[in-house]
Design a protein around this motif. Structure first.
Motif, PDB file in Angstrom:
ATOM      1  N   UNK A 344       0.836  -1.200   0.000  1.00 49.75           N
ATOM      2  CA  UNK A 344       0.000   0.000   0.000  1.00 49.75           C
ATOM      3  C   UNK A 344       0.872   1.252   0.000  1.00 49.75           C
ATOM      4  N   UNK A 345       0.348   2.398  -0.501  1.00 48.08           N
ATOM      5  CA  UNK A 345       1.146   3.634  -0.533  1.00 48.08           C
ATOM      6  C   UNK A 345       1.712   3.989   0.828  1.00 48.08           C
ATOM      7  N   UNK A 346       2.990   4.440   0.800  1.00 50.82           N
ATOM      8  CA  UNK A 346       3.676   4.788   2.047  1.00 50.82           C
ATOM      9  C   UNK A 346       4.782   5.770   1.663  1.00 50.82           C
ATOM     10  N   UNK A 347       4.611   7.038   2.027  1.00 50.50           N
ATOM     11  CA  UNK A 347       5.558   8.074   1.599  1.00 50.50           C
ATOM     12  C   UNK A 347       6.957   7.818   2.144  1.00 50.50           C
ATOM     13  N   UNK A 348       7.054   7.330   3.355  1.00 45.15           N
ATOM     14  CA  UNK A 348       8.376   7.068   3.916  1.00 45.15           C
ATOM     15  C   UNK A 348       9.112   6.004   3.102  1.00 45.15           C
ATOM     16  N   UNK A 374      10.302   2.890 -10.094  1.00 43.44           N
ATOM     17  CA  UNK A 374       8.919   2.483 -10.397  1.00 43.44           C
ATOM     18  C   UNK A 374       8.165   2.158  -9.116  1.00 43.44           C
ATOM     19  N   UNK A 375       8.820   1.422  -8.205  1.00 42.28           N
ATOM     20  CA  UNK A 375       8.168   1.117  -6.920  1.00 42.28           C
ATOM     21  C   UNK A 375       7.962   2.390  -6.106  1.00 42.28           C
ATOM     22  N   UNK A 376       8.931   3.306  -6.195  1.00 41.55           N
ATOM     23  CA  UNK A 376       8.796   4.565  -5.457  1.00 41.55           C
ATOM     24  C   UNK A 376       7.566   5.332  -5.923  1.00 41.55           C
ATOM     25  N   UNK A 377       7.377   5.406  -7.244  1.00 43.21           N
ATOM     26  CA  UNK A 377       6.200   6.099  -7.780  1.00 43.21           C
ATOM     27  C   UNK A 377       4.919   5.361  -7.395  1.00 43.21           C
ATOM     28  N   UNK A 378       4.959   4.026  -7.454  1.00 47.77           N
ATOM     29  CA  UNK A 378       3.774   3.226  -7.114  1.00 47.77           C
ATOM     30  C   UNK A 378       3.336   3.426  -5.675  1.00 47.77           C
ATOM     31  N   UNK A 379       4.288   3.600  -4.788  1.00 45.04           N
ATOM     32  CA  UNK A 379       3.982   3.685  -3.364  1.00 45.04           C
ATOM     33  C   UNK A 379       3.797   5.121  -2.874  1.00 45.04           C
ATOM     34  N   UNK A 380       3.851   6.093  -3.787  1.00 46.62           N
ATOM     35  CA  UNK A 380       3.634   7.488  -3.410  1.00 46.62           C
ATOM     36  C   UNK A 380       2.139   7.725  -3.123  1.00 46.62           C
ATOM     37  N   UNK A 382      -1.591   9.318  -2.935  1.00 44.49           N
ATOM     38  CA  UNK A 382      -2.295  10.097  -3.959  1.00 44.49           C
ATOM     39  C   UNK A 382      -2.194  11.606  -3.768  1.00 44.49           C
ATOM     40  N   UNK A 383      -2.012  12.081  -2.530  1.00 47.41           N
ATOM     41  CA  UNK A 383      -1.954  13.521  -2.314  1.00 47.41           C
ATOM     42  C   UNK A 383      -0.561  14.110  -2.548  1.00 47.41           C
ATOM     43  N   UNK A 384       0.399  13.296  -3.019  1.00 52.35           N
ATOM     44  CA  UNK A 384       1.757  13.764  -3.299  1.00 52.35           C
ATOM     45  C   UNK A 384       2.010  13.703  -4.801  1.00 52.35           C
ATOM     46  N   UNK A 385       1.197  14.431  -5.579  1.00 55.21           N
ATOM     47  CA  UNK A 385       1.266  14.343  -7.047  1.00 55.21           C
ATOM     48  C   UNK A 385       2.613  14.809  -7.592  1.00 55.21           C
ATOM     49  N   UNK A 386       3.158  15.879  -7.022  1.00 60.03           N
ATOM     50  CA  UNK A 386       4.457  16.372  -7.507  1.00 60.03           C
ATOM     51  C   UNK A 386       5.555  15.332  -7.296  1.00 60.03           C
ATOM     52  N   UNK A 387       5.541  14.704  -6.121  1.00 65.15           N
ATOM     53  CA  UNK A 387       6.551  13.675  -5.839  1.00 65.15           C
ATOM     54  C   UNK A 387       6.381  12.485  -6.772  1.00 65.15           C
ATOM     55  N   UNK A 388       5.140  12.101  -7.030  1.00 64.86           N
ATOM     56  CA  UNK A 388       4.897  10.976  -7.944  1.00 64.86           C
ATOM     57  C   UNK A 388       5.402  11.299  -9.339  1.00 64.86           C
ATOM     58  N   UNK A 389       5.174  12.538  -9.806  1.00 66.26           N
ATOM     59  CA  UNK A 389       5.645  12.933 -11.133  1.00 66.26           C
ATOM     60  C   UNK A 389       7.170  12.931 -11.190  1.00 66.26           C
ATOM     61  N   UNK A 390       7.792  13.463 -10.138  1.00 67.42           N
ATOM     62  CA  UNK A 390       9.262  13.496 -10.099  1.00 67.42           C
ATOM     63  C   UNK A 390       9.833  12.077 -10.177  1.00 67.42           C
ATOM     64  N   UNK A 391       9.221  11.183  -9.418  1.00 66.07           N
ATOM     65  CA  UNK A 391       9.713   9.800  -9.419  1.00 66.07           C
ATOM     66  C   UNK A 391       9.418   9.109 -10.744  1.00 66.07           C
TER      67      UNK A 391
END
Length: 900
Positions: A344-348, A374-380, A382-391
């Motif tokens: 499940x998503x986990x920012x840490x 890829x796993x980093x983006x998958x686990x970002x 939903x409220x961290x859209x900028x981080x997901x895009x960066x990854x």
């Protein structure tokens, strides 16, 4: 690419050079007396392939070959002997065979082998001898152990730990087949997999321990997983065996399948069983795993590992990975297990994986970096859209660098579609341009609109636009303008990275424009030395090395390209590999080393196709087509030219059209169609003028057109073209271009009947090309020199020039050019003695052209190997050749030329 051996009746054997040599040595021995060879290795490693090679090689030598492939199934007694020698001739064959005593069967086999080997040598081959029925095995062993002087060879294959049943292992030569290197594995898999990405190949190589059968099974299993289908193996019996294991034993082998070969303590943590000792001992007793003296546990066969992995439930895999992540010490491995364990998503966790991906990328492991990103983006969350895009952007970059171009493009397209206008979308657009130049101008202008208020990113985007317009679209003036603006803006901002690549691009553009600025390129290279190179390219040293090639500094360019290729490997940039091979192939074409050019280009094509990099495929068509054209091979040259034309017209890349013109001009000249050569070379020169290119060292349109016009005797056309070349050469003052101009002056002087000037200019040209290392161009100028010497009555010098040119053409296996040199030699009064062979020499040439070794030739002609070598030395001297491949090419063109 690794050389392969092919014999009639068997497929190619890639790699295995030492093993093939062992087979040939074994057959040499068997031709003189009894000899045995045992080929050992695990299932799927290639024993049968080498065995078939041995049978085919023996048949090619004239052996009588008897073979059987044993199978693990209930078999009637002596059926192996019947399979070997036939139901009528098999020892003890017929309904009464069961009554024949075993010793008598062995004696009958011995007598049969003696009888069959009387007229010539015999080879007996048994594949998977461990499955041969006992009666047949005992009879063969009895017979072979009692052979004395009979010319009989016996070759068997067996597993790594199997006792040799047919042969006494103490008296047999042993060949152990180990893992295949990764590039050789790729060639073996090419028969079943037209393409496979480099990261997947490397991963399969590691997981299979270089076993081609196991690697193929893994790659197919991963493909099914990506498509959402369950991972399965082809061995249903083994799958059921694994499913029937007791729970604690199954836990151990599953942990080992996830962890890979590991210390026992690590497996203990991952398996989480109550009685580890009992479970491990049971797995060892079942033959599934083994444990070394250092307590490292591994599967006994890679096929077992594959089968266990395929049967793993995703939740079980996640649980095992979670336990491993807590105890593994290697950061990248721990990160990989952490990713697999987190559902499940986990920012840490996503942040930790992002940092691990960056470390892997810096260490030259972009494939690992891509998976972690890829796993980093998958686990970002939903409220961290900028981080997901960066990854997501980093995954695109890493996948492209690792050689998964097609996959990276698909990821970039999804990002562009998802992101709104802004810096991240602009970055996705610019990354997309690196991967696919189609529609690049529109994409980059769209990116400029997205970052209108971001001067740093605007400088980067303008630099990319200048690179695309000037070097790929053929709009040199526009490219120079954009690059100049990008460089000025980067300097104003103090952006060293953008500044050095913009300077390098501008330096290359100015050079092509006929106004080189070496200081600009040297400054760019110096500034780049302190920066980590971008794995997708735009390296200033590449631009500078290309200008060296265009200038005639061939050795310096070759050394730099070789060094850049090694650095790309160290950086882990598989994306760079086909482009570096383009450069090396072009260097080889210029040097006249056409075999090397083809080898580099074909290696590059394989890498580009595996990566799904269509643009690199187009680039490689240029050197591959040129090499074929110089040899007069229309079957390969014309498709390459058509490919370049289709791409150039579809994508508005005018330089591709000039490359096609160059190939067609070279093909026409090599086949004696000088009117066609003039037409294509003139079209190329006109296109280059329209594009703003004024560097004949980079695209030799004018030198090629001048040569064709001179051969056709078109003095006015030759003079006009020479004037154009003179203007360009005056602005450049480069060794290669000076040699081109000297050749033009010499050919024009010959048309003006100024023979002394013609000879002097052409002598200068030949020397200039030689000093630059452009051997093929030097040989072409040498033909013109021979013609000039003939017309001035210098027949001896004409012969000397024609012979020197002929040697280069023969070495390049360019028969059309060899024929031109031969015609000039005849006109110069050459007696032909230097090309006339004795009957023995001619026979040896024919055998060499047929692929025979010196040892094989000696045996066929009943002479010693040293005698064959002495004859070949004289042949090379007579014909002006250097290598066996050159002799084969010469003989294929000329055939029998022996004295009577």
């Amino acid at each position: 690419m690794e050389a392969s051996a092919t014999r009639p009746g068997c497929g190619p054997v890639f790699g295995r050079v030492a093993e093939r040599a062992a087979v040939e040595a074994f057959l040499d021995a068997a031709a003189l007396g009894p000899a045995t060879l045992v080929v050992r290795g695990e299932a799927g490693i290639g024993k049968s392939t080498l065995w078939r090679y041995a049978l085919a090689a023996a048949a090619d030598r004239g052996f009588a070959v008897f073979s059987v492939r044993a199978v693990p199934a209930p078999r009637a007694e002596q059926v192996g002997l019947e399979d070997l020698f036939g139901p009528d001739d098999g020892p003890g064959a017929g309904p009464e065979h069961a009554a024949v005593p075993s010793f008598d069967r062995g004696r009958r086999v011995r007598e049969l082998l003696r009888r069959r080997s009387a007229p010539g040598p015999v080879l007996v081959g048994v594949d998977d001898q461990q499955w041969l029925d006992a009666d047949s095995a005992n009879a063969l062993r009895f017979a072979v152990d009692r052979l004395a002087a009979e010319r009989v060879g016996v070759i068997v294959t067996t597993g790594p730990a199997d006792a040799v049943v047919v042969l006494d292992g103490r008296h047999a030569t042993q060949v152990e087949l180990g893992p295949l290197p990764v590039d050789v594995l790729r060639q073996v898999l090419s028969r079943s997999l037209p393409t496979v990405s480099r990261p997947e190949l490397v991963r399969a190589h590691a997981a299979s321990d270089g076993n081609p059968t196991a690697a193929l099974q893994l790659i197919r299993s991963w493909a099914r997983e990506r498509q959402g289908a369950p991972a399965v193996t082809d061995d249903h019996v083994l799958t059921q065996q694994i499913r029937d294991l007791p729970a604690d034993v199954a836990a151990v082998v599953r942990a080992l399948a996830v962890a890979g070969p590991s210390p026992l303590g690590l497996i203990a943590a991952a398996a989480d069983v109550a009685d580890l000792d009992r479970a491990v001992r049971a797995a060892v007793a079942a033959g599934l795993i083994r444990m070394g003296d250092d307590l490292t546990v591994r599967f006994t066969h890679t096929l077992y590992a594959n089968t266990v992995r395929a049967g793993l439930d995703p939740l079980d895999r996640a649980a095992i990975s979670g336990r491993l992540a807590r105890v593994v010490t290697a950061p990248a491995v721990a990160a990989r297990h952490l990713a697999a364990a987190t559902l499940l998503p986990d920012e840490d966790v996503a942040d930790r994986l992002e940092q691990a991906a960056q470390r892997c990328a810096r260490q030259g492991e972009p494939d690992e970096a891509a998976e972690l990103a890829a796993h980093s983006a998958r686990l970002t969350p939903p409220d961290r859209a900028d981080a997901a895009a960066r990854r997501g952007l980093r995954e695109v970059e890493y996948r492209a660098a690792a050689g998964e171009t097609a996959r990276a493009m698909a990821l970039a397209d999804r990002l562009v579609a998802r992101l709104g206008p802004g810096r991240q979308r602009a970055e996705a657009l610019t990354l997309r341009v690196f991967l696919d130049f189609a529609d690049s101008e529109r994409v980059l202008r769209e990116a400029l609109d997205d970052v209108a208020g971001d001067p740093a990113f605007r400088a980067r985007t303008l630099d990319l636009l200048g690179w695309q317009l000037g070097l790929y679209r053929g709009r040199l003036a526009s490219g120079i303008a954009a690059s100049t603006t990008a460089l000025a803006l980067a300097r104003e901002l103090g952006d060293a990275e953008t500044g050095c690549v913009a300077a390098a691009t501008l330096g290359a553009e100015l050079t092509l424009h006929g106004k080189p600025d070496e200081g600009l390129l040297d400054h760019a290279v110096g500034r780049a030395a302190g920066l980590r190179p971008f794995p997708l390219g735009r390296w200033p040293r590449v631009f500078r090395a290309r200008t060296w090639l265009w200038a005639g500094r061939l050795d310096a360019a070759r050394r730099e390209f070789q060094l850049l290729q090694r650095e790309a490997v160290a950086l882990g940039s598989e994306f760079q590999r086909p482009y570096r091979l383009v450069d090396l192939a072009l260097v080889a074409v210029c040097a006249g080393d056409l075999d090397d050019a083809v080898r580099h280009a074909e290696d590059g094509l394989a890498a580009a196709r595996d990566a799904g990099n269509e643009h690199a495929v187009i680039w490689l068509a240029h050197p591959l087509g040129l090499a074929a054209a110089l040899r007069g091979d229309a079957g390969r040259a014309e498709p390459a030219a058509r490919l370049l034309v289709d791409w150039g017209e579809t994508n508005e890349e005018l330089p591709r059209l000039t490359m096609a013109d160059e190939i067609r001009a070279a093909l026409a000249a090599a086949t004696g169609d000088w009117a066609g050569a003039l037409r294509h070379a003139t079209a190329m020169a006109d296109r280059l003028d329209a594009m703003g290119y004024a560097h004949p060292g980079a695209r030799p349109a004018l030198p090629r057109a001048i040569e064709a016009a001179a051969v056709l005797g078109d003095r006015d056309r030759c003079a006009g073209l020479t004037d154009r070349l003179r203007v360009q050469a005056g602005a450049l003052r480069l060794p290669l271009v000076d040699a081109q101009l000297a050749a033009a002056y010499g050919q024009l002087a010959l048309l003006d009947a100024d023979r002394d000037r013609a000879v002097a200019c052409l002598e200068t040209a030949v020397a200039g090309f030689g000093q630059a290392g452009y051997r093929f161009d030097g040989a072409r100028a040498g033909l013109a020199l021979a013609r000039a010497c003939l017309r001035s009555g210098r027949r001896a010098r004409a012969r000397e020039a024609a012979r020197a040119a002929r040697s280069v053409f023969a070495g390049a296996a360019a028969p059309g050019w060899v024929a031109m040199a031969d015609e000039l030699l005849r006109r110069a009064g050459a007696s032909g003695a230097e090309e006339t062979l004795t009957r023995t020499e001619d026979r040896i040439c024919a055998l060499v052209a047929g692929g025979r070794s010196n040892r094989e030739i000696a045996a066929e002609l009943f002479v010693s190997v040293s005698t064959v070598e002495a004859h070949l030395t004289r042949v090379y001297r007579k014909l002006g050749l250097r290598r066996r491949t050159e002799l084969s090419s010469w003989y294929g063109t000329h055939g029998v030329r022996s004295s009577q």
